[in-house]
Design a protein around this motif. Sequence first.
Motif, PDB file in Angstrom:
ATOM      1  N   PHE A 150       5.596 -15.656  45.147  1.00  0.00           N
ATOM      2  CA  PHE A 150       4.483 -14.696  45.101  1.00  0.00           C
ATOM      3  C   PHE A 150       4.833 -13.537  44.167  1.00  0.00           C
ATOM      4  O   PHE A 150       3.997 -13.099  43.365  1.00  0.00           O
ATOM      5  CB  PHE A 150       4.184 -14.183  46.501  1.00  0.00           C
ATOM      6  CG  PHE A 150       3.121 -13.124  46.542  1.00  0.00           C
ATOM      7  CD1 PHE A 150       1.779 -13.474  46.556  1.00  0.00           C
ATOM      8  CD2 PHE A 150       3.460 -11.772  46.558  1.00  0.00           C
ATOM      9  CE1 PHE A 150       0.783 -12.491  46.587  1.00  0.00           C
ATOM     10  CE2 PHE A 150       2.476 -10.793  46.583  1.00  0.00           C
ATOM     11  CZ  PHE A 150       1.135 -11.157  46.598  1.00  0.00           C
ATOM     12  N   ILE A 151       6.044 -13.040  44.272  1.00  0.00           N
ATOM     13  CA  ILE A 151       6.481 -11.943  43.408  1.00  0.00           C
ATOM     14  C   ILE A 151       6.374 -12.340  41.936  1.00  0.00           C
ATOM     15  O   ILE A 151       5.903 -11.564  41.099  1.00  0.00           O
ATOM     16  CB  ILE A 151       7.927 -11.531  43.758  1.00  0.00           C
ATOM     17  CG1 ILE A 151       7.971 -10.879  45.137  1.00  0.00           C
ATOM     18  CG2 ILE A 151       8.510 -10.598  42.706  1.00  0.00           C
ATOM     19  CD1 ILE A 151       9.370 -10.684  45.691  1.00  0.00           C
ATOM     20  N   THR A 156       3.970  -8.843  35.596  1.00  0.00           N
ATOM     21  CA  THR A 156       3.171  -8.623  34.380  1.00  0.00           C
ATOM     22  C   THR A 156       4.015  -8.660  33.109  1.00  0.00           C
ATOM     23  O   THR A 156       3.471  -8.733  32.008  1.00  0.00           O
ATOM     24  CB  THR A 156       2.443  -7.270  34.453  1.00  0.00           C
ATOM     25  OG1 THR A 156       3.408  -6.212  34.582  1.00  0.00           O
ATOM     26  CG2 THR A 156       1.490  -7.243  35.627  1.00  0.00           C
ATOM     27  N   SER A 157       5.338  -8.576  33.241  1.00  0.00           N
ATOM     28  CA  SER A 157       6.207  -8.683  32.066  1.00  0.00           C
ATOM     29  C   SER A 157       7.470  -9.429  32.481  1.00  0.00           C
ATOM     30  O   SER A 157       8.011  -9.191  33.562  1.00  0.00           O
ATOM     31  CB  SER A 157       6.562  -7.299  31.512  1.00  0.00           C
ATOM     32  OG  SER A 157       7.239  -6.529  32.493  1.00  0.00           O
ATOM     33  N   LEU A 168      -0.420 -16.283  37.586  1.00  0.00           N
ATOM     34  CA  LEU A 168      -1.832 -16.214  37.936  1.00  0.00           C
ATOM     35  C   LEU A 168      -2.518 -15.031  37.252  1.00  0.00           C
ATOM     36  O   LEU A 168      -3.686 -15.093  36.888  1.00  0.00           O
ATOM     37  CB  LEU A 168      -1.989 -16.087  39.457  1.00  0.00           C
ATOM     38  CG  LEU A 168      -1.625 -17.330  40.275  1.00  0.00           C
ATOM     39  CD1 LEU A 168      -1.705 -16.994  41.755  1.00  0.00           C
ATOM     40  CD2 LEU A 168      -2.522 -18.493  39.940  1.00  0.00           C
ATOM     41  N   SER A 169      -1.761 -13.951  37.034  1.00  0.00           N
ATOM     42  CA  SER A 169      -2.363 -12.768  36.431  1.00  0.00           C
ATOM     43  C   SER A 169      -2.710 -12.975  34.963  1.00  0.00           C
ATOM     44  O   SER A 169      -3.356 -12.124  34.358  1.00  0.00           O
ATOM     45  CB  SER A 169      -1.424 -11.572  36.574  1.00  0.00           C
ATOM     46  OG  SER A 169      -0.175 -11.864  36.018  1.00  0.00           O
ATOM     47  N   SER A 170      -2.255 -14.092  34.370  1.00  0.00           N
ATOM     48  CA  SER A 170      -2.541 -14.363  32.973  1.00  0.00           C
ATOM     49  C   SER A 170      -3.760 -15.259  32.797  1.00  0.00           C
ATOM     50  O   SER A 170      -4.075 -15.671  31.697  1.00  0.00           O
ATOM     51  CB  SER A 170      -1.319 -15.015  32.304  1.00  0.00           C
ATOM     52  OG  SER A 170      -1.070 -16.292  32.873  1.00  0.00           O
ATOM     53  N   ASN A 218      -1.607  -2.200  38.723  1.00  0.00           N
ATOM     54  CA  ASN A 218      -1.805  -2.961  37.496  1.00  0.00           C
ATOM     55  C   ASN A 218      -0.471  -3.362  36.868  1.00  0.00           C
ATOM     56  O   ASN A 218      -0.359  -4.415  36.241  1.00  0.00           O
ATOM     57  CB  ASN A 218      -2.625  -2.145  36.493  1.00  0.00           C
ATOM     58  CG  ASN A 218      -4.062  -1.957  36.940  1.00  0.00           C
ATOM     59  OD1 ASN A 218      -4.626  -2.823  37.616  1.00  0.00           O
ATOM     60  ND2 ASN A 218      -4.657  -0.823  36.574  1.00  0.00           N
ATOM     61  N   VAL A 219       0.523  -2.490  37.040  1.00  0.00           N
ATOM     62  CA  VAL A 219       1.876  -2.779  36.548  1.00  0.00           C
ATOM     63  C   VAL A 219       2.814  -2.679  37.745  1.00  0.00           C
ATOM     64  O   VAL A 219       3.390  -1.609  38.017  1.00  0.00           O
ATOM     65  CB  VAL A 219       2.296  -1.802  35.425  1.00  0.00           C
ATOM     66  CG1 VAL A 219       3.678  -2.198  34.884  1.00  0.00           C
ATOM     67  CG2 VAL A 219       1.272  -1.794  34.307  1.00  0.00           C
ATOM     68  N   PRO A 220       2.991  -3.770  38.511  1.00  0.00           N
ATOM     69  CA  PRO A 220       3.821  -3.700  39.721  1.00  0.00           C
ATOM     70  C   PRO A 220       5.275  -3.344  39.425  1.00  0.00           C
ATOM     71  O   PRO A 220       5.967  -2.828  40.312  1.00  0.00           O
ATOM     72  CB  PRO A 220       3.691  -5.103  40.318  1.00  0.00           C
ATOM     73  CG  PRO A 220       3.225  -5.971  39.198  1.00  0.00           C
ATOM     74  CD  PRO A 220       2.405  -5.094  38.314  1.00  0.00           C
TER      75      PRO A 220
END
Length: 328
Positions: A150-151, A156-157, A168-170, A218-220
Amino acid sequence: MSSDLWSAKQSPPNAHFLNPIPQHLRALVLDYLFQNCHGETAKALLNDTGVRQLDADGDEIMSEPAAPSPDLSFPSEAIRSLELRREIRKSILSGRIEHAMDLINLHFPSVLNASPSPSPSPPPPDTSQFLYARSLEPQHISLNLRIQAFIESVRTSPLPNDAPPPTLSSLTDPDAAKVQLIQSARKLSVLQQALPDAEDKKRYSEELKHVVSLLAYNVPESSPAARYMSLERREAVADQVNSAILHRTGYQSTSSIELSARYTTVLWSFLHDMKVKPPAESSRHAGIRLPPTVDPAAPVIPSKATSDKDSEVVPQFNLEAFLNTRIP
C-alpha cells in the motif's frame, strides 16, 4: 536441516574458542554471508582454498594450498535458498512487493500461510519504526508486506536507484486511482480485524491510522508520516522476510555472529547490574580482557580495554566501542 551445513557437525567445546582454528572462523563468516544473501562473496571465499595461518607476530605462515574442507561447502539446496532469498530481497528493496509475495508463495508458501504458533513467544522489541519487525509469525509478515505494498502504491517519487514503479497514483484518471487506493486501505482494515490476537489488532489499528493518513497528502513523502516511505522501512521488511524464510526452511534465522553479539551484550549487562567484580588479571586466560568502557553520550574513541584498577564491577558490553577498540 541446520544452517550450519558448512561448519563442523558438532560445535566445538567452549575451550576451543580460546584458540579458534581458521576453519571455525571461515565457517562463521560463511554463515553470516549465507544468512544475508551475499552469495557471490561466499562463493569467492569458498574458492579461496588457501587458509591463511598467522604466527604470534601476525605474519602469514606460508604453506601449500589445501583442498577446501567438505564441511565448508554449500549444498545445492542452500545455494537455491540463497538465490531465491536474494531475488525476493531485491524485489522488496525496489518496491516490487507484489512480485516478492508471488515468489514467496511459489517457493516458500509456509512463510505467509503456515498456521500460527499455538503459543508464540513475544518477538524481541522492535529496534526500527516498524511493527513486529522481528516476528516470524505468518500473519505479521503477511500484513506487513501488504502494508508495504500500500505504501508503494501511494509513493509519488521513487527512492534513489529505483526504476519508476507503476503505481496507482500514476493512472490517467486520478479519481479512479484514489478509489482503488481507498479500496486497498479497506482491505488492510479487514486483514487487521481478522487477526486472532487482541493485542495485535490494537497495535495494527494504530499502525494503519498512520499509514492510511498518507492518502491525505499530495506528496506523502513530505507528510508527518513520511517515515513509512523510507528505504529503512523497506530494508526492515526485507530482513524480516529473509529471517522467516530461513526459519520456515529449517535454517537458523539469525547468523551466529549476531547471536553471539546479542548473548555477550546481555551477559555482560547482567553481570554489571549484579555488580559482579572481575576476576584478577592473573587468573584469566592469556589474551582475555574486559570490554572497553564508553560514555553513551560521548563519541566512540579507540581506547585501551578496562583494567582491574579502573573498575569495581565488570563494565557493560558496548559492541560499537568494542569494534573501535585498538588491541595493544
